[in-house]
Structure formats: C-alpha cells, structure tokens
Design a protein around this motif. Structure first.
Motif, short mmCIF file in Angstrom:
data_model
loop_
_atom_site.label_atom_id
_atom_site.label_comp_id
_atom_site.label_asym_id
_atom_site.label_seq_id
_atom_site.Cartn_x
_atom_site.Cartn_y
_atom_site.Cartn_z
N UNK A 170 43.59 45.17 70.44
CA UNK A 170 42.97 44.73 69.19
C UNK A 170 43.13 45.77 68.08
N UNK A 171 42.65 45.35 66.89
CA UNK A 171 42.77 46.22 65.72
C UNK A 171 41.41 46.61 65.21
N UNK A 173 37.93 47.51 63.93
CA UNK A 173 36.65 47.66 64.59
C UNK A 173 36.65 47.04 65.99
N UNK A 175 38.97 47.29 68.11
CA UNK A 175 39.77 48.09 69.04
C UNK A 175 38.96 48.45 70.26
N UNK B 343 42.89 48.15 60.11
CA UNK B 343 42.86 49.52 60.64
C UNK B 343 43.38 49.49 62.06
N UNK B 351 38.27 53.31 61.40
CA UNK B 351 37.88 52.22 62.30
C UNK B 351 36.42 51.82 62.10
#
Lengths: 826, 424
Positions: A170-171, A173, A175, B343, B351
């Motif tokens: 995922x990317x 936040x 992640x 991000x 992030x």
C-alpha cells in the motif's frame, strides 16, 4: 580518516562512517528507530535528524549521511528536538498504545523515545489502527497496529536471511508491512525479524506474557546445536530458559540466529528430561540412585575389560573439558576404542585435510567469507546445515557481489541469488566434479603448482576426469565446470565450504581431499581472506577433532565397535550423548549390536531409543546447564555458561566422568573447567597459550585468523559412481533440525513436526502423489513409509529425507551410501 | 493558431500521430546526424550553453546535470527518460507523445550519444498506453532507418531504447523511486548520496531526464545554443515550453509557447479567459505541487527565476486556474489528499504528517477548527519541510504554505464563522 566536529567535540572516524556512527564512536547519543548496525542505511524514521553547518536550511538524517572532512554537526537544539518530538507524535497518533499488555514494554525503542522526548500528552489525535493480528503460527506473532514502519523486519529478511518474507504494501498512510498476499507468516521462522523489531509489532510467541525484560537473568552462552557456534544469550526466569535474548555484541554471529538457536532451546525445559539414573532390573529400566548406578557401571565395565573389552562412542555436544576427561577416562579404563560422531563423517577433516595440508581444521574464519569474491559450496548451499554462516555467504553475494558456485544434488535457497549458480549433479558425484575442476585448472595451466607436492601424479590420475567425461556422468555441463574452475582460479579472495556430519558418511575422506586439492591449486591456503572451511554438524565437532577423540592405534572406530558388538566380540558399550539407533547409518547393524552387547551404558539427557536398550542410563546435562568451552567450525573457542540448574539428580558429563575415573583408580582432582582447560591448552596442538579466563566475548580463534598449513600436497582420489535406478534417496540435515535433540524442541517441531520425504513436481506427477500422501520407499528388502513433500528444488528421480526423526526409520534403508537406490510407490 | 515558433508541436495535428516519414519531412533526425559528427563532449557543451532546464518540474539545468555523469567512463551506464507524468494538472508529455513520438526518440538518441549510454529506458506511466505504443512503433522505425541499434549512422555508437510501462504511482516521478520501480522493486526513493549519476539503475551511473527535456536536445544540436536561447522571451530563459491549461477556463488546450510568456497571455489568449464570465481567484502555475499565484500576479513571465521571485515555482508548466467562487481551503485539501495518498509510506513526516495536515484542513473547511488548530497547521508545515526523505512532502506543503500566505483571511473566516464562507 575524516575529521569532523560533533557538538563541539573533535571526532576522527573512517570516511565510510555515517554521522550517526561517528557520533556513536564519540559517545554522543543520537536517537534512532530504523537504524540497525548490520543493515544497510535506510533513513525512514527521521528521528535521527541533526543539523550540519555546511548543509543549512534543512535537517540531515545522520544515519544515512556519510561524514565529510570538516563537517560541523549539532545533534540537539530546540528545533531538532521539536522535529524529533513531532515524529514521535506522528507515530503515536495511530500506534496502539497498549504498553501494559505488550511484551516489548521495558525494552521498546518507541517507549524509550517517548519518555526521553516527553511526548505526553500527544498534541495530535487520530484514529488508531485496527489491523488484524497474525497469530497463525506458534512462533512469531505479528501485531501491525504497533508497527512504526522502520522496515527492519523486511530488511533483515532480505539482506541477511535472503528469504524475503516481508515487504511494504500500500501507499501513504495505508502503508504496512505484509507478507505475500497479506496472509499469515509462512517462512523459515528464524525469528530474525523478531530480533530486529524495535517495538512490539513482531514478538516471539513462546515468550508471550512470560516476563518483563528486567526480570530476566541474561546468560551469554553458545548454541548447543550446530558447529556455527553462535552466541545465544539465555533469558532465564525462575531457573528456566524462557527465551533467547537479542545480543549483537558477543560472538561471531552479529546477533543473527536460525530457528534452532532462537526457538530450539525449549528441549532443555522438557518434562521428558532424565532426572534420575536408571538401571535395568528384570528386563525393565527402573529409577535408582547414583551410587547403585555407578556401582553397576563400574562392575559392568570391569567385567567387560576382563573379557572382550569396552568401546566408547560419544557425541560432539560435550564441552572440550568433558571430552578431555572422557579421553582420560578411556585411558583409565584401559581402552583405545574411543570415537565420536559415527566415525566416518569427519574423515574429510582428520584424514583429507591432514594428508593434503597437514592440518585438521578450517583454515580461516567466518567473517572473512563476507569479503570473498568467489565462494564454492559443496554438497549444499550451506544454508541448510549452517544457516547463520549461510547468512554470511548471502551477504558476500548481495553486498560484495561475490560469485557463489554450489555443487549439489538438490537446489537451495541461494541458487536464486544474483551471481549464484548451482551445478546440479546426480547424487554422490561431487568428488567427480571437484576432480574435473582440478583437471581443467591443470590442463589449462591455471593452477598454482609452485611448492605443491604430487602435481604430476594428480595430473596423471585425473586423465579420466576431464570436464567432458565428468559432464557425461554427472549431468553438469563441461563448460559450467570449466567456468567454475576459472572463476575460482581468478578470485583474489575465495572460500571453499563443505559441511560434514552424521548423514554425510559417504566419500567423506575423498571429498575432503578433493576440496583441499582445489584449494591448493587455486592458492587458497595461507592467502589473506581466503579459506577452506570444513564445518561440523555439532556444536563441538571441531573440539572433538582437536582433542583427538578418535580411536587409538589398532583400536576400534565407531563403525567397528558396533560391528564387533554385533558379532559378539565386544563386551560393553558406553554411549555418551548420541542416539545411534536413530541417527547412525544401518539401523539393523546398530540394533543387533545393542541387542548382542552384554553391557550397555547410555549417558544422555533424554531416554532416547538407544537409551531404552541400555542396562544403565545416566542422566546428563544440556548445554544450558554446564560451563566449559566449545570450539566452533572456524576454530573459535567460546565459553559455554551455565544458565539454569540441572534437572533433578542429573549431573554434567564432566561430573560423571570425574566420578567414573575415580572409580577406575585414576583420581581426577580438577577444580573445574578452568583447571581442565589449562591441561587441554598444555597438551592440544594449537591450544597452547590460550587461557580460559582470557576467552572474551568474541572467543579466541586458535591458530589465528589464517591457519598456517604444514604442507601442500595434492592427492588423487576416485570419484563416485552414479546410481542408475530411476529413483534414488539422499539424506541429510533439514534446515529446521539438527541431530536428534531438536525433535524434542517445540520451536523446530512447530515448523517440521514429523519426518517427510521431499520430491520434485515431475516425480510427484509421475507417481500421482499429492502433498502429505504416504510414500513407500523400498530398498534392500526393507520398506519405510514417509509423508510426501512436493516442491521444485528436487531434480527428477531424486528424493530427499532428513535423518533427524527416529520414527521415520530412515536408517533402515540408509546404510551410509551417498544415494540409496529405492523403489517408490504410493 | 499562434505565431510563436513551434519546435516540439510542429507536427501536431488533431487526432493524428506523426511517424517517421512526416517527422523526417520536418527536419527530423538532422539533430542526430549532426550530433554523431560531433564529439560527445561537444554535444554536452552545446546543451549546457543552450541554458536548457529540466522540464519535469524541478528545473535543474540539464547541461549541468550531464556534467555529473561519467560519460567518458567505460562500462554499463544508463539514460532513463521519466515519462511517469502524474502531477495533477500536467499532461504535456502525453500530448507530445501522442502527436510526435520521434521527438523523444531522437532526443534520447542524441542524449545517449552525449552521455555514451548504450542502453536507454523510457519509463512511462501505465495510463499512457497509446503513447507507449507510439514509442514502440517509433523505435521500430528508427531501428529500420539506422538511427537506433548498432553503429548508428556509421558513427560506431550503439544504443538500444526500451519502453517500460510503470505500474503507476505519483512517487515514480521521483527519479530514484523511478529507478527502484524500473528494477522491479517497491517505488521508494533512495537515499542520496549516492546520486544516480554515481550509482543509479542496477547500481550503475544513470541520468534521468523528463520527456520534454530530452525532446528539446536534438533541436538544440540542430540549430545551436543561441537559437535556443533566443526562443525564450526572458533574458535568463531558454527555449519554448509546453503549457497545459486546466481548471476554470473557457478553453483548456495544451500548447507550445516561449518561455517567458505571461500568465495573462496564457489565460486570456489561449485559455479564452475565466469561464462563466467570472474573475480569477488563483492559479497553480506549474502543477499541484507549486504554490498558488493570484490574479494580481498575471504579468509575471513564465520562467523559472521570475516565478520563483513571485513566490511560486514554474514546475511543469501545467497551469490550473481557480475562479472566484472557489474555496481555497477546499481546493488545498483536495490537493493535499492526493499527496497524502501518494506518499510512498517510507518516512514518518510524509506518511503520517500529510494525513494529519489533511485532517487539519478538513477541520478548517468544515468549520470545526480552532485558532490553535491553525497554529498547529503552521507548525506542521515547518516540521514537514526539510525533514522528509524526498521532495514529495516538500511539494505537498507548497500550496498549503501559499494558502496561509495569500488567503489567510479566508482561512480565518472559516474558523471564525464555523463554516465555509463560500458555501451558503
């Protein structure tokens, strides 16, 4: 070297250092989360930001920025602290703060930093993560709600273990760290991720809710499993080993461990441990006291001495001091029939290396392998037998672009690395390939022959081993053999690796010689950074060789002792720390021997199948219950330390040998391991001058980092003959187990709970077998049944079964061959 | 349509793609023919003199970037074209590749010759499938014509160009993340140093340039550095630029115009003015990561230095216009949501910081924020700026910083009234 100023302090460091490392050296504390000494710089957490005068305008990550001459660094200021605090606030916004029930509490980097930077209360609020936890496997628990995304788990798994179980998915936040397809963890379970996790996101399940770190007593010792000699720091609570603590400051392993080291300790706490001596009365083993047991042993051995003699077989997990006492005991008992580890498997070292190089040990140390540019690994990629040394090989390949050449009969994990190639040969033909490599070096004039004895004879003897002829036998292309030889010849720093042990009895002397021949012809012995490594299976295999736990002149070796016992020409057997019924080749022979021998004494920590046949069973100590030294496969002497008391009335092998020697009229009056060691140092070649008390955290390598060889003599050895049946069975060590004792440890058992036979997909499809089906293997009129495990690493026609499990009965059909011709059916 | 010289868009026809024949009729591959007769160093020198600056957003002088590259060193090295155009409001590279793919191929070949890279990659956004196909056809044509492959035009120089379709992430536009993605790794940026020119793709020296940047190279060689400088309307600028208009305008074309054209000219003449007869409130002059400019700044020439002086950045030349009815808080929130989503998730400030900024902006927009929240927002901008791993967070902060600077009253109005003042 580079000079710089950190917080007003002048610092001189190597130009390869980062600002963080320079500060560390100067004793200046910079907080970090994602930094780890053994991993490549990462720079993700942004806790370690500092100011650099020359790079004004932004803050500089100290863990990734190399030092430069004249740099002026400030590590704390109002602005820096504010930024650090903000980073922590960010991490804590979504981090589930459940310290009271988190096992990491007390040694959590996030907790420490939160305290240090006074992040309470948090100015920010936000939603807490609510990700499902991974509690599928019994060893490693993952709770990603506590993760700070430092990536250390993913990095260690890739950079050091070469497994690659984790990745970010995922990317932004969203992640998170996940496994492939975000499923439960399904890997080697070495727990390296557990050891690196700075927070409570990845934790060892066996230790769950057991203790806070400050309640544990930490004892630095050496792993009792393989010859790698990794430091294990026992976490002891209430006289039990409850966990293995992370320790990257002691020993040769940088804090790296495999599943055996990290999760395999539990057998020491097992309920099944022997706690009292047993003697056989009316055909049954019954508990007794030491007096009666020793009386029985002494009178039994005395009687046997008077008749056809006593034989002593030991394992290689005894300390050097214990082995030394055993040797003296054998002398006191007047027998030269003394041997260890089945006798055959170590001959590559004691005979092979001795004939060629005049030494009986590996010629260099493990850390040097990381810098090698070419590594030749024989019989396996080495990872299966010595995982932590395997990690060094991986780092050599990945970080230093080393070429890895594996000569093996099955594929291994490292075959997939860049610059790695596997010369996949038919089983039992490794010597042929090594011979062909030597032949090609000599024929092409690439060999180093100055000062080498026996070159002409070798060249003549190798006429039948041209790469072309060997290619036809082994299935490895001639060009690949030549290329491997050339690669080894042109290397500046190279290593040749060969693991030995109980399941590798065939051609052991020949393999040792063939490997040494290649080493000599490519200039390895004596060359800085290069080495020939013959690595033993057990924690003190090398110690047993150094202390010459081998048959005396005209005495019986291990195989002959069992032969003699079976034939009725030996009156007593004393088996220490071994389970030959399970682990030695040819169970029929061992069974007959144990059955026929009039008097059998077994000294062990469990009532093994062998012990069940004994007349007297003496309860002994595990590695965690004794003091002394082990010598690992690179000749490193390291201290073994007692962490927990002995169970019940069990005694250390040391104490038992001392008592017995006294009874045989040779009073031994050592005050402890230290006193014994000084005797060892005085009488063992290479050990001279080493003091017990001086064996520090990194141990002492006897003979130095580069062992001086006594001669360089190449010797011709004959290769193997291929087995021509459609199916052939090979045996060996599986990654998760070591010897037989790991089959009593819950950790390894959690991953590999039962014996199996591994076969390739093609064979599985021909035989119409599915994973888990029972396969019948038939050889020499004997039949065994094993559950099938299907994968892609076995070549067609080759089956692999590890030898650790007694219930498998593998040694009913394996009698010491390199490959057993078998009939296979469902 | 326009009287300004058309360099990159000269073969552009609505709905058509110019391939080799047409490209050559318009003087195509003359630049390459000329380049291979020069030494690589001369080519690099000419590009340096031309004043060409990177068209991908950062505006780094291309010639200078090339001097960091060990062009004369033997061994593997790479040229990579960054075609991962994903900046909101930017679509110029797509238009170029749809119209005239050989522009890029020739530019890359000249650059590859200048840098002596035997292998070049076009890293192209997954959504630009037509562009990728155009490039593949152009590569095939160029190979057949002897412009690509072994021994290009008898010079002895060999170069292969490969098209790689990106999996598509905004972060892939960051050159080191792009290199990771090209290697098949997760598209996280790499730490610098080492810079790509030292250790880039597959650990080898690599130069990464934008599509439009590379497409200019052959024209510089064909016509000279002075000609190129002369194309711009400003003293410091050089060349033409592809501008992509979007937002509240009557027309939103992509066009080629000189560097130094004013915003007013772009908006009034090419965009046909703000739609529905409204007035302009603000614009993003060069993509979503550039700070806002206001209606009062319409006479600023579109060039790197001039726009920077005006408090923003030239960026990619993708101009997005907002009319007077736009709530700037809401517009900024929308932009920031994009950056927070895109991000890569690697470093903490980006992030976790960007979603928090989004949360603060949402509080303001919905009227739930306090003056303390506004102070926290200001504080966060400082915390994020200069602490993150790559430029993504830095770019994300640009519009927010300008929101507070230019539209502070509007923001405070939200807080004071407890609702968005522009919505009834």
């Amino acid at each position: 070297m580079v000079n710089l100023t950190i917080d007003g302090k002048q610092v001189t460091v190597s130009k390869a250092a980062t600002i963080y490392e320079a500060a560390l050296e100067a004793g200046i504390h910079i907080p970090v989360l994602c930094y780890a000494k053994k991993l490549l710089p990462y720079g993700a957490c942004r806790v370690c930001l500092v100011e650099v005068e020359q790079m004004k305008g932004r803050l500089i990550p100290s863990c990734t920025t190399p030092v430069t001459q004249g740099m002026v660094v400030t590590t704390t200021s109002a602005e820096i602290n504010k930024v650090r605090k903000t980073v922590l606030e960010f991490l804590l916004v979504n981090h589930v703060v459940e310290c009271p029930v988190c096992d990491k509490g007390g040694e959590c980097d996030l907790q420490d930093l939160t305290f240090e930077h006074e992040v309470y209360p948090n100015r920010f609020t936000g939603e807490k993560f609510a990700l499902p936890t991974d509690e599928v496997n019994p060893l490693i628990e993952r709770n990603m709600n506590r993760c700070v995304l430092c990536g250390k788990c993913a990095r260690v798994c890739d950079e050091i273990v070469a497994f690659g179980s984790y990745s970010f998915i995922n990317r932004g936040f969203e992640s998170k760290i996940a496994t492939a397809f975000d499923r439960g963890l399904n890997c080697e379970f070495c727990g390296q991720c557990v050891s690196m996790c700075p927070v409570g996101a990845i934790l060892p399940r066996p230790f769950k809710f057991k203790a806070r770190p400050w309640q544990l007593k930490e004892v630095d010792s050496v792993c009792g499993y393989c010859g790698n000699g990794c430091t294990v720091t026992l976490g002891v609570l209430k006289d039990k080993v409850e966990t293995i603590r992370f320790n990257d400051k002691t020993g040769v392993n940088d804090g790296n461990l495999c599943i055996r080291g990290r999760f395999g300790y539990s057998y020491v706490n097992s309920e099944d441990r022997l706690t009292k001596p047993l003697v056989r009365k009316d055909g049954k083993l019954v508990q007794t006291d030491w007096k009666e047991a020793l009386d029985t042993v002494v009178s039994g051995f005395a009687k046997a001495r008077a008749e056809k003699g006593v034989g002593i077989v030991t394992g290689a997990r005894l300390t050097n001091e214990e082995l030394f006492l055993l040797k003296n005991l054998a002398k006191a008992m007047g027998t030269g029939n003394l041997d260890h580890s089945g006798g055959e498997s170590y001959k590559g070292v004691t005979e092979g290396l001795f004939e060629t190089l005049g030494v009986t040990a590996s010629t260099a140390t493990f850390p040097q392998v990381e810098e090698c540019d070419t590594i030749l690994s024989i019989r396996s990629d080495f990872y299966e037998t010595h995982p932590v040394f395997g990690m060094v090989v991986n780092q050599a390949v990945k970080r230093h672009d080393a070429h890895l050449i594996v000569i093996a009969d099955k594929r291994g994990k490292f075959g997939k690395l860049p610059h790695a190639e596997t010369l996949l040969a038919k089983p039992g033909l490794e010597v042929n390939i090594l011979n062909a490599m030597a032949q090609s070096l000599l024929a092409d004039g690439l060999a180093i022959t100055d000062g080498v004895e026996g070159v002409v004879e070798l060249q003549a003897a190798l006429a039948d081993y041209t790469p072309e002829l060997v290619a036809a036998q082994t299935g490895v292309p001639a060009a690949a053999i030549r290329a491997a030889a050339q690669q080894l010849a042109k290397a500046k720093k190279s290593a040749i690796l060969l693991a030995y042990g109980l399941p590798y009895t065939a051609h052991s002397r020949e393999l040792g010689i063939a490997a040494a021949n290649l080493a000599i012809l490519t200039g390895i012995p004596g060359r800085e950074g290069s080495g020939l490594y013959l690595c033993g299976e057990k924690a003190n295999s090398q110690g047993a060789i150094d202390l010459q736990i081998v048959p005396g002149k005209e005495a019986l070796d291990s195989q002959s002792m069992f032969q003699a016992a079976a034939a009725g020409t030996l009156s007593a057997l004393y088996i220490v720390g071994e389970d030959p019924l399970t682990s030695y080749p040819d169970r029929k022979k061992i069974e007959t021997a144990l059955d026929k021998v009039p008097f059998l004494v077994v000294q062990d920590i469990f009532l093994s199948p062998t012990a069940q046949q004994a007349d007297v069973v003496l309860p002994a100590a595990s590695f965690a219950e004794k003091d002394g030294t082990f010598t690992n496969a690179e000749r490193r002497l390291q201290r073994v330390r007692q962490g927990i008391p002995l169970p019940g009335e069990a005694k250390t092998d040391y104490a038992i040998f001392e008592l017995l020697a006294g009874r045989f009229g040779k009073q031994v009056s050592f005050t402890g391991p230290e006193a014994v060691f000084s005797q060892i140092a005085a009488s063992t070649p290479g050990y001279g001058g080493i003091e017990y008390g001086a064996i520090g955290p990194q141990g002492v390598v006897w003979g130095g980092d580069l062992l001086a060889v006594k001669r360089r003599k190449v010797v011709a050895v004959a290769g193997g003959k291929p087995v021509e049946t459609p199916y052939q069975l090979i045996t060996g060590s599986s990654l998760y187990h070591n010897g037989t004792v790991s089959t009593r440890a819950t950790g390894p058992l959690a991953v590999i709970p039962s014996p199996f036979v591994e076969l390739g997909r093609e064979d599985a499809s021909t035989l119409q077998v599915k994973e888990g089906d029972l396969l019948t293997l038939r050889a020499n009129g004997v039949e065994i049944k094993l559950a099938a495990k299907i994968d892609t690493r076995m070549p067609k026609g080759v089956l692999f079964a590890p030898y650790h499990f007694s219930s498998a009965g593998l040694n009913r059909i394996f009698t010491g061959q390199a490959a057993v011709p078998v009939e296979v059916s469902k | 349509m326009t009287d300004t010289p058309q360099v990159l868009f000269k073969n552009r026809r609505p709905g058509e793609t110019a391939f080799l024949a047409e490209y050559q009729r318009s003087g195509g591959y003359e630049g390459l023919r000329k380049a291979v007769k020069m030494t690589p160093a001369e080519v690099r020198e000419t590009v340096k003199e031309s004043g060409l600056r990177g068209r991908g957003g950062a505006g780094f002088p291309t010639g200078l970037k090339w001097t960091f590259f060990p062009a004369d060193q033997l061994g593997e090295k790479y040229l990579v074209c960054n075609g991962d155009e994903m900046e909101p409001g930017t679509y110029k590279d797509r238009e170029l590749l749809l119209a005239d793919p050989h522009q890029l191929i020739e530019g890359m070949l000249v650059a590859a010759y200048a840098l002596q890279t035997p292998v070049a990659y076009v890293f192209i956004r997954y959504a630009y499938e037509r562009c990728a196909q155009n490039l593949e056809r152009a590569i095939a044509e160029a190979r057949q014509a002897g412009f690509l492959g072994r021994d290009i035009l008898g010079s002895g120089f060999a170069c292969e160009i490969f098209v790689h379709r990106s999996a598509g992430r905004y972060i892939c536009g960051e050159e080191t993340a792009l290199l990771n993605a090209l290697e098949g790794l997760r598209a996280n940026p790499r730490s610098k140093p080492p810079f790509p020119a030292v250790r880039g793709l597959f650990g080898k020296p690599t130069t990464v340039n934008n599509v439009e940047t590379l497409a200019n190279v052959q024209h510089i060689i064909a016509h000279g550095a002075d000609w190129f400088r002369g194309l711009a309307r400003t003293e410091s600028g050089a060349g033409t630029k592809l501008y992509g208009l979007s937002g509240h305008l009557n027309q939103t074309p992509c066009l080629e115009a000189p560097i130094g054209i004013t915003l007013r000219e772009l908006i009034q003449e090419h965009g046909g003015g703000v739609w529905q007869g409204r007035k302009m409130k603000a614009c993003l002059p060069g993509g979503a990561s550039t700070p806002f400019m206001t209606a009062g700044q319409l006479d600023v020439p579109m060039d790197f230095d001039t726009i920077e002086k005006a408090g923003s950045r030239f960026g990619t030349g993708g101009v997005t216009v907002f009319d007077e009815t736009t709530c700037m808080v809401e517009a900024t929130l929308n932009l920031n949501n994009f950056f927070a989503r895109e991000s890569c998730g690697w470093c903490t400030p980006c992030r976790d910081g960007l979603p928090f900024v989004s949360w603060l902006l949402r509080q303001i927009e919905t009227g739930k924020a306090t003056m303390d929240d506004l102070q926290t927002l200001r504080d966060q901008l400082r915390n994020i700026t200069g602490t993150s791993f790559c430029a993504l967070a830095q770019g994300a902060v640009g519009p927010i910083e300008s929101l507070l600077r230019l539209f502070g009253d509007e923001v405070e109005d939200h807080i004071k009234r407890g609702r968005c003042p522009l919505k009834s």
